[in-house]
Design an enzyme around this catalytic site. Structure first.
Site, PDB file in Angstrom:
ATOM      1  N   ASN A 129       0.820  -1.229   0.000  1.00  0.00           N
ATOM      2  CA  ASN A 129       0.000   0.000   0.000  1.00  0.00           C
ATOM      3  C   ASN A 129       0.847   1.270   0.000  1.00  0.00           C
ATOM      4  OD1 ASN A 129       0.772  -0.441   2.670  1.00  0.00           O
ATOM      5  ND2 ASN A 129      -1.168   0.248   3.544  1.00  0.00           N
ATOM      6  N   ASP A 140      -3.135  -6.147   1.734  1.00  0.00           N
ATOM      7  CA  ASP A 140      -3.123  -5.664   3.118  1.00  0.00           C
ATOM      8  C   ASP A 140      -3.430  -4.168   3.225  1.00  0.00           C
ATOM      9  OD1 ASP A 140      -2.703  -5.994   5.968  1.00  0.00           O
ATOM     10  OD2 ASP A 140      -1.064  -4.598   5.599  1.00  0.00           O
ATOM     11  N   HIS A 151      -5.763  -9.715   4.733  1.00  0.00           N
ATOM     12  CA  HIS A 151      -6.205  -8.764   5.767  1.00  0.00           C
ATOM     13  C   HIS A 151      -7.711  -9.011   5.936  1.00  0.00           C
ATOM     14  CE1 HIS A 151      -6.554  -4.396   7.229  1.00  0.00           C
ATOM     15  NE2 HIS A 151      -7.796  -4.785   7.085  1.00  0.00           N
ATOM     16  N   ASN A 153      -5.561  -1.053  13.052  1.00  0.00           N
ATOM     17  CA  ASN A 153      -6.552  -1.913  12.406  1.00  0.00           C
ATOM     18  C   ASN A 153      -5.921  -3.252  12.027  1.00  0.00           C
ATOM     19  OD1 ASN A 153      -9.041  -2.593  11.351  1.00  0.00           O
ATOM     20  ND2 ASN A 153      -8.497  -1.895   9.306  1.00  0.00           N
ATOM     21  N   ASP A 193       3.563  -5.579  11.899  1.00  0.00           N
ATOM     22  CA  ASP A 193       2.630  -4.680  11.186  1.00  0.00           C
ATOM     23  C   ASP A 193       3.090  -3.239  11.369  1.00  0.00           C
ATOM     24  OD1 ASP A 193       0.595  -3.714   9.626  1.00  0.00           O
ATOM     25  OD2 ASP A 193      -1.017  -4.150  11.034  1.00  0.00           O
ATOM     26  N   HIS A 212       3.174   6.481  10.969  1.00  0.00           N
ATOM     27  CA  HIS A 212       2.429   7.667  10.536  1.00  0.00           C
ATOM     28  C   HIS A 212       3.068   8.873  11.215  1.00  0.00           C
ATOM     29  CE1 HIS A 212      -0.783   5.477   8.546  1.00  0.00           C
ATOM     30  NE2 HIS A 212      -0.910   4.698   9.608  1.00  0.00           N
TER      31      HIS A 212
HETATM   32  O1  DOR Z   1      -3.266  -0.311  11.352  1.00  0.00           O
HETATM   33  C1  DOR Z   1      -3.026  -0.540  10.184  1.00  0.00           C
HETATM   34  N1  DOR Z   1      -2.201   0.228   9.464  1.00  0.00           N
HETATM   35  N2  DOR Z   1      -3.644  -1.589   9.605  1.00  0.00           N
HETATM   36  C2  DOR Z   1      -3.552  -1.825   8.291  1.00  0.00           C
HETATM   37  O2  DOR Z   1      -4.094  -2.779   7.836  1.00  0.00           O
HETATM   38  C3  DOR Z   1      -2.811  -0.901   7.411  1.00  0.00           C
HETATM   39  C4  DOR Z   1      -1.793  -0.147   8.154  1.00  0.00           C
HETATM   40  C5  DOR Z   1      -1.242   1.021   7.419  1.00  0.00           C
HETATM   41  O3  DOR Z   1      -0.825   0.867   6.254  1.00  0.00           O
HETATM   42  O4  DOR Z   1      -1.154   2.105   8.009  1.00  0.00           O
HETATM   43 ZN    ZN Z   2      -3.528  -5.161   7.485  1.00  0.00          ZN
END
Ligand code: DOR
Ligand code: ZN
Length: 421
Positions: free
Chosen positions: A91, A152, A179, A278, A305, A309
């Protein structure tokens, strides 16, 4: 160049490790063989030795979101966290749904460590643009170096498409990482649906949404006799289904993250947006079920994971904040608490963070056998450190642990016999 790490604690025993030409020459009981003249000796002083870990679920954000993380900073966080290899999700912007993006990521990894560094294994998108409409060119992605396939960050709503992706990926000897989330049950939600969401007045996501897709995937894997890997399992309902699938002989494997074993949804009350992820943090009963599942092998592997951010993106109301925690710098300190609690042993960490990930995704693994690449790190279980933007190597410090003191930290890391820090 030859190297000898002396007095390292490996699975409870004190050992010396001899390295030659970037490979393991030997691992023996400490003090039994003197290093030859000219050998560089590093006294580990009883610190814990692990083979470099593999993180099969990270978001490196490059290309497109370099203000959150880039390949170079993500890999610095990885090596300082004990990881010698990471699998990065698709992503990005543009999405990793074609060879050009895969190659760009691989090149960025080579540039970050021109003398050789951690391995980056890209994960290719399952559908074009992650939009869930049209299958991505899986053969092209596999050919370019993608080691697995995943949408995902998004759920696979179309079961027919999920089926075709599983079939095509299997032909290419790639596993689909799913996912699991039901989009209609998750829409507009910002945390787990439960007592806490009711108390603080936030729209919650019921765990059945995750479980519905886990059930669908297991039934498809059973019907097609093909493998499927369940991403970031967060709840008891999903665990129960995976346990059922495994007992039935379905080729289902599963991962969970440190936060689902250590935190529950009450964290949202204290940490706000920094606890938003998530799938969401669930209930204490889910935490207990996940721990049980790690213990009995229902959960195969740990992943971070790692989802960095920027600070400004999390400084906002809960319903506007993006999901995710930074994870690579913290993962070992966090999961070592499970060893300290007596719940897991060091050998379990090695299995969950290294051997099983390699087995599932068919990646090289270091077992400290003569001839293996000398990829290992030392972990000081007593080191104390404060989680902050200054102490972590990721560009982003979005974690409920920000500002807290953690115990235990990776102190040195070698890849192919070269000290990487
Ligand atoms: O918390 C998450 N952040 N869950 C996800 O599935 C994607 C991820 C993201 O790319 O920030
Ligand atoms: Zn995910």
């Amino acid at each position: 160049m030859t190297l000898c790490i002396t007095n390292a604690r490996y699975l409870g025993a004190l050992v010396d490790v001899f390295v030659k030409g970037g490979l393991i020459e030997n691992m023996i009981q400490a003090g039994h063989h003197k290093a030859d003249a000219g050998t560089e000796v590093f006294d580990a002083q009883g610190q814990v030795l692990f083979p470099s870990f593999i993180d099969c679920h990270v978001h490196l954000r490059e290309p497109g979101y370099e203000y959150k993380e880039d390949v170079a900073s993500g890999l610095q966080a990885a090596v300082h966290g004990g990881f010698g290899a990471v699998m990065c999700m698709a992503n990005t912007k543009p999405v990793n749904d074609c060879a050009a993006v895969t190659e760009y990521i691989l090149q960025a990894a080579r540039k970050a460590f021109p003398q050789g560094g951690p391995h980056v294994y890209p994960v290719g998108a399952a559908t074009v643009g992650l939009l869930g409409q049209e299958m991505a060119p899986l053969a092209e992605l596999a050919q370019a170096g993608c080691v697995a396939i995943s949408n995902d960050g998004h759920s696979m709503e179309n079961s027919e498409l999920m089926r075709r992706v599983m079939e095509y990926a299997a032909d290419l000897k790639r596993i689909v990482i799913d996912h699991c989330e039901d989009a209609s049950l998750a829409r507009g939600t910002h945390m787990n649906e439960g007592i806490t969401s009711g108390m603080i007045g936030v729209k919650g996501q019921p765990d059945v949404g995750e479980a519905l897709h886990v059930a669908r995937d297991i039934l498809l894997a059973d019907y097609l006799d093909l493998p499927v890997h369940i991403a970031h399992v967060s709840c008891k309902r999903a665990v129960d289904l995976i346990r059922w699938g495994k007992a039935r002989g379905v080729k289902v494997t599963a991962e969970t993250c440190p936060h689902y074993l250590l935190l529950d949804d009450s964290a949202l009350e204290n940490y706000g947006t920094n606890a938003k992820v998530n799938p969401p943090l669930r209930t204490p009963a889910d935490v207990a079920a996940l721990r049980e599942a790690v213990k009995d092998g229902t959960i195969d592997i740990f992943v971070t994971d790692h989802a960095p951010h920027a600070a400004h993106e999390k400084e906002c109301p809960l319903d506007e904040a993006p999901n995710g925690f930074t994870g690579l710098d913290l993962a070992l300190s966090l999961t070592y608490t499970l060893v300290r609690e007596g719940f897991l042993q060091e050998a379990d960490l090695e299995r969950l963070w290294s051997r099983k990930p390699a087995e599932i995704f068919d990646l090289p693994v270091n077992m400290f056998a003569p001839g293996d690449p000398a990829n290992f790190f030392l972990f000081d279980p007593e080191a104390r450190w404060l989680v902050s933007p200054e102490t972590i190597y990721s560009k982003s410090c979005n974690t409920p642990y920000a500002g807290q003191e953690l115990r235990g930290r990776v102190s040195a890391h070698w890849l192919e016999g070269k000290r990487i820090f």
